[in-house]
Write an enzyme that holds these catalytic residues in place. Structure first.
Site, PDB file in Angstrom:
ATOM      1  N   CYS A   8       2.965 -70.394  42.633  1.00 40.47           N
ATOM      2  CA  CYS A   8       2.383 -70.207  43.983  1.00 40.47           C
ATOM      3  C   CYS A   8       1.406 -71.203  44.334  1.00 40.47           C
ATOM      4  O   CYS A   8       0.893 -71.929  43.744  1.00 40.47           O
ATOM      5  CB  CYS A   8       1.677 -68.707  43.910  1.00 40.47           C
ATOM      6  SG  CYS A   8       1.297 -68.187  45.448  1.00 40.47           S
ATOM      7  N   ASP A 131      -2.305 -58.342  39.310  1.00 47.44           N
ATOM      8  CA  ASP A 131      -3.412 -59.452  39.326  1.00 47.44           C
ATOM      9  C   ASP A 131      -4.487 -59.104  38.940  1.00 47.44           C
ATOM     10  O   ASP A 131      -4.916 -57.854  39.097  1.00 47.44           O
ATOM     11  CB  ASP A 131      -3.174 -60.478  40.788  1.00 47.44           C
ATOM     12  CG  ASP A 131      -4.020 -61.682  40.635  1.00 47.44           C
ATOM     13  OD1 ASP A 131      -4.269 -62.293  39.520  1.00 47.44           O
ATOM     14  OD2 ASP A 131      -4.366 -62.282  41.777  1.00 47.44           O
TER      15      ASP A 131
END
Length: 214
Positions: A8, A131
Site C-alpha cells: 500500500c 490495523d
C-alpha cells in the site's frame, strides 16, 4: 504456502514494478491528502495502467465524500475501495451501492472491544482489514504509522468476510504475525519504506520473499 500481500501507498513506477515483480497480489494507492503517501489522481491513473489484470488495484480513502470519490474513481480503475476512516456501516453500504465497486473496511484495533465492531461492517463490506488504532496525538495518520496491535486478539477468531492484517508489519516480524493471527492476507506500507512515503524496492522484495516462504 505463500500468504498473499498488498503493498500500500505506492507512488512511483520503480516501487510499483518491484511490487509487481515480487508477486504482490494487491497494489494500494492512497488518496488521503494529509498522508505522505498521497498520490494525485492523474499520476494514479498512470500507475494503474502498469498493473496487470491478475493484480488488484486498491484505492484508499479516509472519510471521503461522494464528490471526491467520484473525482478519483472517474480517472482511476479500481478493483477495490479501502475505507480507512471513521465510516459507519451505513456509509460503507452507501459507497458500495453508489460506485458499484467492492469495498474493504479498515477496523482500527486497540483492544478486544474494537473487534466487536467488525461484524457490523462484515454485513455490508466485501473484505475486512485489521490495523492498529492510531496513537493519540494530533500528527497521527489514520494508518501507516508503523505500529502493531496485540496480534493475540485475532488468534482463533473467524469472520464472515475475507480479511487482511496490517499495522507495523515488516520482513522481520511478518512470520510471527501470521503464526499468531492466522492471517490469510497481509497489508504493508511503512514497513517497506526507507523514509515516510518513500517505498524502498529492496524492502518490498524482502517482504514479499518472506511472505512467499510462509
Amino acid at each position: 504456502m505463500s500468504v498473499p500481500v498488498k503493498i500500500c501507498g505506492l507512488s512511483e513506477p520503480e516501487s510499483l514494478r518491484a511490487a509487481l515483480d515480487g508477486g504482490a497480489r494487491w497494489i494500494g494507492l492512497v488518496f488521503y491528502p494529509a498522508s505522505p503517501r498521497y498520490v494525485a489522481p492523474s499520476l494514479a491513473a498512470e500507475l494503474a495502467r502498469m498493473v496487470p489484470t491478475a493484480v488488484r488495484t486498491v484505492g484508499l480513502f479516509v472519510d471521503a465524500d461522494d464528490a471526491f470519490l467520484d473525482h478519483v474513481v472517474s480517472q482511476v480503475p479500481f478493483d477495490l475501495l479501502q475505507l480507512h476512516g471513521k465510516e459507519t456501516p451505513e456509509r460503507v453500504a452507501a459507497i458500495k451501492a453508489a460506485f458499484s465497486i467492492p469495498v474493504m473496511k479498515a477496523i482500527k484495533v486497540g483492544g478486544p472491544e474494537d473487534l466487536e465492531r467488525a461484524n457490523d461492517y462484515a454485513a455490508v463490506c466485501d473484505r475486512l482489514l485489521f490495523d492498529a488504532k492510531p496513537p493519540a496525538k494530533v500528527s497521527a495518520l489514520p494508518g501507516g504509522n508503523g505500529i502493531a496491535f496485540d496480534w493475540t486478539l485475532l488468534n482463533g477468531r473467524t469472520w464472515s468476510r475475507p480479511w487482511m492484517l496490517s499495522g507495523g508489519l515488516n520482513a522481520g516480524n511478518v512470520a510471527e504475525a501470521v503464526r499468531t493471527t492466522g492471517a490469510p492476507a497481509l497489508d504493508v506500507s511503512s514497513g517497506v519504506e526507507d523514509r515516510p512515503g518513500h517505498k524502498d524496492p529492496a524492502l518490498i522484495r524482502a517482504f514479499l520473499e518472506t511472505a512467499a516462504a510462509l
